[in-house]
Design an enzyme around this catalytic site. Structure first.
Site, PDB file in Angstrom:
ATOM      1  N   GLU A  18      42.223  73.445  40.052  1.00  0.00           N
ATOM      2  CA  GLU A  18      43.378  72.212  39.626  1.00  0.00           C
ATOM      3  C   GLU A  18      44.401  72.365  40.329  1.00  0.00           C
ATOM      4  O   GLU A  18      45.121  73.481  40.406  1.00  0.00           O
ATOM      5  CB  GLU A  18      44.418  72.775  38.652  1.00  0.00           C
ATOM      6  CG  GLU A  18      43.147  73.390  36.265  1.00  0.00           C
ATOM      7  CD  GLU A  18      43.815  73.527  35.498  1.00  0.00           C
ATOM      8  OE1 GLU A  18      44.911  73.577  35.465  1.00  0.00           O
ATOM      9  OE2 GLU A  18      43.191  73.864  34.562  1.00  0.00           O
TER      10      GLU A  18
ATOM     11  N   ARG B  37      38.988  78.677  31.012  1.00  0.00           N
ATOM     12  CA  ARG B  37      39.407  78.580  32.663  1.00  0.00           C
ATOM     13  C   ARG B  37      38.712  77.758  33.450  1.00  0.00           C
ATOM     14  O   ARG B  37      37.640  78.470  33.423  1.00  0.00           O
ATOM     15  CB  ARG B  37      40.050  79.807  33.757  1.00  0.00           C
ATOM     16  CG  ARG B  37      41.142  80.858  33.093  1.00  0.00           C
ATOM     17  CD  ARG B  37      42.066  79.614  33.970  1.00  0.00           C
ATOM     18  NE  ARG B  37      44.059  80.522  33.370  1.00  0.00           N
ATOM     19  CZ  ARG B  37      44.575  79.737  31.799  1.00  0.00           C
ATOM     20  NH1 ARG B  37      44.073  79.005  30.877  1.00  0.00           N
ATOM     21  NH2 ARG B  37      45.498  80.397  31.304  1.00  0.00           N
TER      22      ARG B  37
ATOM     23  N   HIS C 229      44.539  69.869  31.504  1.00  0.00           N
ATOM     24  CA  HIS C 229      44.793  71.171  30.473  1.00  0.00           C
ATOM     25  C   HIS C 229      46.140  71.441  29.420  1.00  0.00           C
ATOM     26  O   HIS C 229      46.874  71.903  30.230  1.00  0.00           O
ATOM     27  CB  HIS C 229      45.350  72.191  32.374  1.00  0.00           C
ATOM     28  CG  HIS C 229      45.701  74.040  31.600  1.00  0.00           C
ATOM     29  ND1 HIS C 229      45.232  74.872  32.651  1.00  0.00           N
ATOM     30  CD2 HIS C 229      45.388  74.384  30.933  1.00  0.00           C
ATOM     31  CE1 HIS C 229      44.728  75.597  32.158  1.00  0.00           C
ATOM     32  NE2 HIS C 229      45.195  75.586  31.284  1.00  0.00           N
TER      33      HIS C 229
HETATM   34  C1  DGY Z   1      47.257  79.679  27.963  1.00  0.00           C
HETATM   35  O1  DGY Z   1      48.410  79.541  27.583  1.00  0.00           O
HETATM   36  O2  DGY Z   1      46.758  80.394  29.050  1.00  0.00           O
HETATM   37  C2  DGY Z   1      47.011  77.476  28.317  1.00  0.00           C
HETATM   38  O3  DGY Z   1      46.501  77.685  29.197  1.00  0.00           O
HETATM   39  C3  DGY Z   1      47.987  76.870  29.186  1.00  0.00           C
HETATM   40  O4  DGY Z   1      48.840  76.590  28.033  1.00  0.00           O
END
Ligand code: DGY
Length: 341
Positions: free
Chosen positions: A270, A241, A288
């Site tokens: 984002e 993240r 992402h």
């Molecule tokens: C997740 O699953 O946490 C990813 O970042 C989104 O696909």
């Protein structure tokens, strides 16, 4: 009079043939376009809902559920769930689920691809060529760093971190990791990975990859001080993240030559990307897409749909959704909160 069926909200267009399964049990409200729903739109959508299928585009906290008296379940399409306020959901006995496991290998593949791209300057080299700047084979042009024989540092040794360690063994990399808790010795042996403290991880990694969940504790854990401990020849890859990295400090480290290169698939704001990052040549930037293979995105939706059906007491697993993040308080089971992605 026929009993009214539970209502569910599907917050994004997902895969129609899979989402279709909800219609057997519920009245379904679906949105036609991909959108970042604002707080009032989410609250509105949840007002009459018994359940919802949501993605990381929807932030669901106490405001969103304050006026949603019937809401019993939120199925998140994603393994990371920092878009959900788990305490607020638990306080209302709303079950929350996520989609672990089905995306592990795909995300590990992509993390490895990004790390290789940063080390070997793949996107930088492509931009160079496309810009017409390649005027002949250049012996010393765009030299990168090797993965084979180097030290891989993994911050967050959950399922995806272990998948990356597995891939690293094929590249003859030495694997070190840091995690909230040390893995059992047999797991360390299986992945040929050694536990080190955070400072040692930073100092010894030739390639550092971030695969830990985002939380208050991991916010900006890779800040200027952490970057200063890394080798100037190192690469940094983030597939977890955005908020884990202090992006301004990273931009400084890249522009000053304090760090060789980086690869980011996730960003703090984002879909906005800090212009200081966009200005750097020695960084790979992707929107992402870590779990974004067709098969895996379909598997994530299928799992989330199954979770929602079960959480709302229907289907073969009625009352027993898998991968529960926040079970209802009277469920009697401890909340299963994955420690790492
Ligand atoms: C997740 O699953 O946490 C990813 O970042 C989104 O696909």
């Amino acid at each position: 009079m026929a009993e009214s069926r539970p209502k569910v909200w599907v917050s994004q267009p997902l895969f129609d043939d899979i989402v279709e399964r909800l219609h057997a049990h519920f009245d379904v409200v679906r949105v036609p376009d991909v959108s970042e729903h604002d707080a009032s739109a989410i609250a509105n959508a949840l007002r009459e809902a018994d359940g919802a299928l949501v993605t990381l585009n929807e932030r669901i906290g106490s405001d969103a559920i304050a006026d949603a008296p019937k809401l019993r379940a939120i199925a998140n399409v994603g393994v990371g769930y920092n878009n959900l306020d788990i305490d607020a959901l638990q306080a209302r006995d709303i079950v929350a689920t996520n989609t672990p496991d089905v995306l592990t290998e795909t995300t590990a593949d992509f993390g490895f691809a990004l790390m290789m791209a940063a080390a070997r300057r793949v996107t930088e080299a492509e931009r160079h060529l496309r810009a017409g700047q390649w005027h002949g084979w250049n012996f010393k042009g765009l030299l990168g760093a090797d993965l084979h024989g180097s030290t891989l540092g993994i911050l967050g040794m959950g399922r995806i971190g272990q998948g990356i360690a597995k891939r690293a063994s094929g590249f003859d990399m030495r694997v070190i990791y840091h995690n909230r808790s040390r893995l059992p010795a047999d797991v360390e042996r299986e992945f040929n990975a050694s536990y080190v403290d955070f400072g040692t991880l930073l100092a010894q990694a030739d390639h550092l990859i971030l695969v830990l969940p985002y939380s208050a504790a991991s916010h900006h854990i890779v800040d200027a001080a952490a970057l200063a401990k890394m080798k100037p020849t190192a690469t940094l890859t983030n597939i977890a993240r955005g908020g884990i990295v202090d992006e301004a400090a990273l931009a400084d480290a890249l522009s000053s030559g304090r760090l060789a290169s980086a690869a980011l698939d996730v960003f703090e704001g984002e879909p906005t990307v800090d212009p200081r990052l966009l200005a750097q040549g020695n960084i790979v930037l992707t929107p992402h897409i870590g779990s974004g293979s067709l098969a895996t995105r379909r598997a994530m939706v299928a799992l989330a749909v199954d979770n929602l059906i079960a959480a709302l007491g229907a289907g073969p697993d009625a009352g027993h959704p898998s991968s529960v993040i926040a079970p209802a308080a009277d469920d009697g089971k401890a909340a299963k909160r994955p420690g790492t992605a």
